[in-house]
Each structure stands twice: as C-alpha cells, then as structure tokens.
Design an enzyme around this catalytic site. Sequence first.
Site, PDB file in Angstrom:
ATOM      1  N   CYS A  60      -1.311   2.221  -2.268  1.00  0.00           N
ATOM      2  CA  CYS A  60      -0.518   0.931  -1.073  1.00  0.00           C
ATOM      3  C   CYS A  60       1.377   1.314  -1.319  1.00  0.00           C
ATOM      4  CB  CYS A  60      -0.580  -0.144  -2.031  1.00  0.00           C
ATOM      5  SG  CYS A  60      -0.630  -1.405  -0.837  1.00  0.00           S
ATOM      6  N   GLU A 109      -8.660   0.002  -6.778  1.00  0.00           N
ATOM      7  CA  GLU A 109      -8.496  -0.378  -8.398  1.00  0.00           C
ATOM      8  C   GLU A 109      -8.866  -1.641  -8.856  1.00  0.00           C
ATOM      9  OE1 GLU A 109      -4.456  -1.784  -7.060  1.00  0.00           O
ATOM     10  OE2 GLU A 109      -5.508  -0.178  -6.527  1.00  0.00           O
ATOM     11  N   HIS A 131      -5.824  -0.851  -2.015  1.00  0.00           N
ATOM     12  CA  HIS A 131      -5.856  -1.430  -3.607  1.00  0.00           C
ATOM     13  C   HIS A 131      -7.541  -0.981  -4.168  1.00  0.00           C
ATOM     14  CE1 HIS A 131      -2.297  -2.506  -5.137  1.00  0.00           C
ATOM     15  NE2 HIS A 131      -1.820  -3.188  -3.414  1.00  0.00           N
TER      16      HIS A 131
END
Length: 236
Positions: A103, A208, A206
């Site tokens: 990001c 993760e 994102h």
Amino acid sequence: MMKKPIIGITPDYSYEKTRFKISEDYTNALLKAGGVPVLLFPGEDFPDFVDGILFTGGGDIDPLRFGEEPIRQNGQISPLRDEYELSLCKEAMKRNLPLFGVCRGMQIMNIAAGGGIYQDIEVQTGTTLKHSQQAPRPYATHSITIIPGSQLEKLWRTSKIAVNSLHHQAVSFLGKGFHACARSADGLTEAMEMPEKDFVLGVQWHPESMHTKEQEALFSHFVQAASRYHKRRTAP
C-alpha cells in the site's frame, strides 16, 4: 544449518501519541514464511544486518516529496516517516536488497525510484471503482488483472484475482526500473516489480491481512529471496 533471514519492517508513527506502531499481520506473515522480523526506526544508520525490507502501509506521503503541492483531499502526513523510508529505500535499491512494499509502502518505493502518485484517486482520475472498501479487512472487494509474462504471473499462474482495497492514493507514473504487473479494472497500477531484480515488488492491496495461498506465496517468495541475499552477504 542456514540461519533464517532477517527482515526489516518500517512501522507507522503517531505524532499525537509519540508512538510507533505495527500490525501483527505483518510480523505473523513473515514468521509464517520463515523470516525473522525486526523493526527499523528513523535516526538509525542503514541496517547492514537485514536481508530484506518490508515497507508497510499507513498514512499519506507529503506531496512536496514528489514535486507537487497538496490538494485538499491529501490526508495526514508523517514527515519523520517519509524522510526515513525514502532514504532507506534508495540505499536499499543501491544494495540490491529484496524489497516488498504494501500500500503506502508501494508508493514510497515508487517515489524513491523517481515515480509519482495520485494524491486522491477519485478526484484526480475520475474513477468510479471503489478503492477504499467498507468491508472486513481480509475480504476481497475488487479484481485485478495480472500482466502476462510478469514475475507475479509466473508466481500465481493466473490472469485475474480479487484483492482487498484500503487506499485513496495510487501510483500515477512508474519510477525508473519498475514495470506494472497488475492493474485494476479502471487501469490503475495495482502491483509493480523490477524484473531484473531477484525480488522488488510493490502491491497496492494488503496481502498480510488476506490469509490466502496466493497472498502467503508473496511473503514466502520474498523471504526466499532474502535467504539468497543472506547467503551472498555472509559468504566468506
């Protein structure tokens, strides 16, 4: 037995609370992939001990850093973080470290390479695609198309996938050495890579937070590249 590679992570910073912070999603993803995460703080010398760097998400980047005046929609900035991450990224690129930007991290990498970003996607591009989702963070809310022949396509072996989306800024033009490797339906760059490098990748979503095999593969390949760098760095 080879030691696990050390991955430096840049945390977010709150001026109001004078506090650094990091989501456990980043550290958990790296640990699962076999890396050893360590936090990197402004004011430190270049961390010669790291084998890769993860630039994390966060607030907006000061437009003066990429040659623009701020528009009204530009959000809260962190001068301390901007200065440190940009200098850190430029030096890391010179050293050919494996780099992964998420990001804001992707935007930092692009600016460090001489590229630019949109301060606000909706205002500056007129897109009608929703890039800042109102859905649970792990949930995918729009699709991206993977560019044929890219490293990302070779990794995922697919031409289209859905991702989460939590941003209002995006890459406007790519910095030196970067190639787009995924785009959203409105044509914005959703992922970029340096094909001549072992692993230099930026993604606008994102990964993760998504916990899918495709997103976990990004961290696995990042850590594997860091392992190769570690082997070169510590070779007699």
